[in-house]
Design an enzyme around this catalytic site. Structure first.
Site, PDB file in Angstrom:
ATOM      1  N   LYS A  28      -4.805  -1.290  14.157  1.00 56.51           N
ATOM      2  CA  LYS A  28      -4.101  -0.308  14.969  1.00 56.51           C
ATOM      3  C   LYS A  28      -4.722  -0.196  16.351  1.00 56.51           C
ATOM      4  O   LYS A  28      -5.944  -0.173  16.490  1.00 56.51           O
ATOM      5  CB  LYS A  28      -4.111   1.046  14.260  1.00 56.51           C
ATOM      6  CG  LYS A  28      -2.926   1.179  13.320  1.00 56.51           C
ATOM      7  CD  LYS A  28      -3.126   2.249  12.323  1.00 56.51           C
ATOM      8  CE  LYS A  28      -4.109   1.781  11.266  1.00 56.51           C
ATOM      9  NZ  LYS A  28      -4.249   2.715  10.177  1.00 56.51           N
ATOM     10  N   GLU A  48       0.837  -1.216   0.000  1.00 57.92           N
ATOM     11  CA  GLU A  48       0.000   0.000   0.000  1.00 57.92           C
ATOM     12  C   GLU A  48       0.868   1.260   0.000  1.00 57.92           C
ATOM     13  O   GLU A  48       2.081   1.192   0.213  1.00 57.92           O
ATOM     14  CB  GLU A  48      -0.921   0.006   1.220  1.00 57.92           C
ATOM     15  CG  GLU A  48      -0.162   0.099   2.534  1.00 57.92           C
ATOM     16  CD  GLU A  48      -0.883   0.930   3.578  1.00 57.92           C
ATOM     17  OE1 GLU A  48      -1.282   2.067   3.257  1.00 57.92           O
ATOM     18  OE2 GLU A  48      -1.045   0.432   4.708  1.00 57.92           O
TER      19      GLU A  48
HETATM   20  N1  PSU Z   1      -1.067   1.138   8.855  1.00 57.85           N
HETATM   21  C1  PSU Z   1      -0.011   1.909   9.211  1.00 57.85           C
HETATM   22  N2  PSU Z   1      -0.024   3.205   8.842  1.00 57.85           N
HETATM   23  C2  PSU Z   1      -1.040   3.730   8.079  1.00 57.85           C
HETATM   24  C3  PSU Z   1      -2.150   2.921   7.700  1.00 57.85           C
HETATM   25  C4  PSU Z   1      -2.103   1.625   8.139  1.00 57.85           C
HETATM   26  O1  PSU Z   1       0.901   1.431   9.841  1.00 57.85           O
HETATM   27  O2  PSU Z   1      -0.951   4.893   7.722  1.00 57.85           O
HETATM   28  C5  PSU Z   1      -3.259   3.457   6.805  1.00 57.85           C
HETATM   29  C6  PSU Z   1      -3.732   2.296   5.913  1.00 57.85           C
HETATM   30  O3  PSU Z   1      -3.572   2.686   4.583  1.00 57.85           O
HETATM   31  C7  PSU Z   1      -5.193   2.104   6.258  1.00 57.85           C
HETATM   32  C8  PSU Z   1      -5.582   3.497   6.652  1.00 57.85           C
HETATM   33  O4  PSU Z   1      -5.911   1.581   5.182  1.00 57.85           O
HETATM   34  O5  PSU Z   1      -4.451   3.942   7.431  1.00 57.85           O
HETATM   35  C9  PSU Z   1      -6.899   3.502   7.409  1.00 57.85           C
HETATM   36  O6  PSU Z   1      -7.441   4.800   7.391  1.00 57.85           O
HETATM   37  P1  PSU Z   1      -8.964   5.030   7.838  1.00 57.85           P
HETATM   38  O7  PSU Z   1      -9.015   4.653   9.286  1.00 57.85           O
HETATM   39  O8  PSU Z   1      -9.223   6.505   7.611  1.00 57.85           O
HETATM   40  O9  PSU Z   1      -9.824   4.162   6.972  1.00 57.85           O
END
Ligand code: PSU
Ligand code: MN
Length: 308
Positions: free
Chosen positions: A158, A26
């Site tokens: 997370k 990603e």
């Molecule tokens: N994992 C990490 N750092 C990040 C992300 C995931 O260690 O920046 C990103 C991923 O791309 C994930 C996104 O899909 O954060 C999720 O964002 P949201 O909660 O707005 O959907």
């Protein structure tokens, strides 16, 4: 695959033709998740880990409004230094295309693009999930896991998220949550969460057999493989919790929500932990790239046996 908005690099096209194992990576982690210059270093290191473990890395991103699968080193540099990038999940692809913008694809966005290109294995850090701060912030990553048959290697969700609610959602949607060499759902910075997984598997071959069994039954969901952060880089949940709570309260006070919430929390926790969380984040990303490459190798062997 031919599509006017997709552009596969020559290396990825060749790998797909030859049946070489591929791992999608990603790019929101590059554009929004990590500060400069660690973001570029990380992007390069993840690609290197994948190669060293016998697969070809396919970093997914948007450049000048094109969905790109596989970037050159110059393009990685451009993406990591570009400030006006979009955070691209499903609803943002058309925005990026129309505005000819650069963008980092989230877990959801990367799953979508990888699957359309024929790449089944994908490595990330932590998936998005159900947030604690607002009553209805559920990452579209969960919807993508429910609908896109791709295997996602991560270090759990997370720790800033409501983990029990995230797991409930995945259960409702029929998404297997595999613990790699663990019975416990890992919590990103920590190896423990006190929550269970739906299956424990102990080798890349077992994971590949599992994917085959799941998809050959006609299931169309993704498969989440959770790989705990290496012990040496992990931070106990009890140490992380006060920092997460502080960052979370600040987000509420500042009215930060929507797409900006995850980047804010990650950045603030990194400051509060004096970069310890950043180091942990980098270590778990590389660990996941490695495992994804090993799984991709096993799955390639079995590709002919898949139903999809
Ligand atoms: N994992 C990490 N750092 C990040 C992300 C995931 O260690 O920046 C990103 C991923 O791309 C994930 C996104 O899909 O954060 C999720 O964002 P949201 O909660 O707005 O959907
Ligand atoms: Mn969200």
């Amino acid at each position: 695959m031919r599509h006017p908005n997709f552009q596969l690099s020559p290396e990825i096209t060749r790998a797909l033709d030859m049946g070489t194992p591929l791992v999608a990576l990603e790019s929101t982690v590059i554009t929004h998740g990590l500060p400069q210059p660690q973001n570029l270093e990380l992007a390069r290191d993840m690609e290197k880990q994948v190669r060293e473990h016998g697969a070809i890395p396919a970093t997914v991103a948007l450049l000048d409004g094109k969905i790109r699968i596989g970037l050159s080193d110059e393009e990685l540099v451009r993406l990591s230094e570009s400030n006006a990038t979009l955070k691209v999940s499903h609803r943002d692809f058309a925005t990026a295309i129309v505005k000819k913008a650069n963008g980092g694809t989230t877990v959801a966005g990367t799953m979508y693009a990888a699957n359309l290109s024929g790449i089944k294995v994908f490595a990330t850090g932590g998936i998005g999930g159900v947030h604690k701060e607002s009553s209805f912030d559920i990452s579209t990553d969960l919807r993508a896991l429910a609908e896109i048959p791709t295997l996602v290697v991560c270090a759990g969700a997370k720790a800033i998220l409501d983990l029990p609610a995230t797991l409930e959602y995945l259960e409702t949607m029929g998404v297997p949550v595999v613990g790699y060499q663990t019975d416990e759902f890992p919590a990103f910075y920590s190896r423990e969460s006190g929550l269970g997984v739906s299956a424990r598997l102990d080798s890349p071959k077992e994971v590949a057999d599992f994917a085959k069994a799941h998809w050959n039954l006609g299931m169309r969901t993704g498969i989440l493989v959770t790989n705990p952060i290496p012990e040496a880089n992990s931070i106990p949940a009890s140490k992380m919790e006060p920092m997460i709570a502080k960052a979370s309260t600040e987000a509420i006070e500042k009215g930060i929500h929507g797409q900006a919430l995850t980047p804010f929390l990650l950045g603030r926790i990194s400051e509060l932990s004096k970069s310890k969380s950043l180091k942990a984040n980098l270590a778990l990303l590389l660990n996941n790239a490695r495992l994804a490459a090993e799984i991709a190798k096993e799955m390639q062997v079995k590709k002919k046996e898949w139903a999809i």
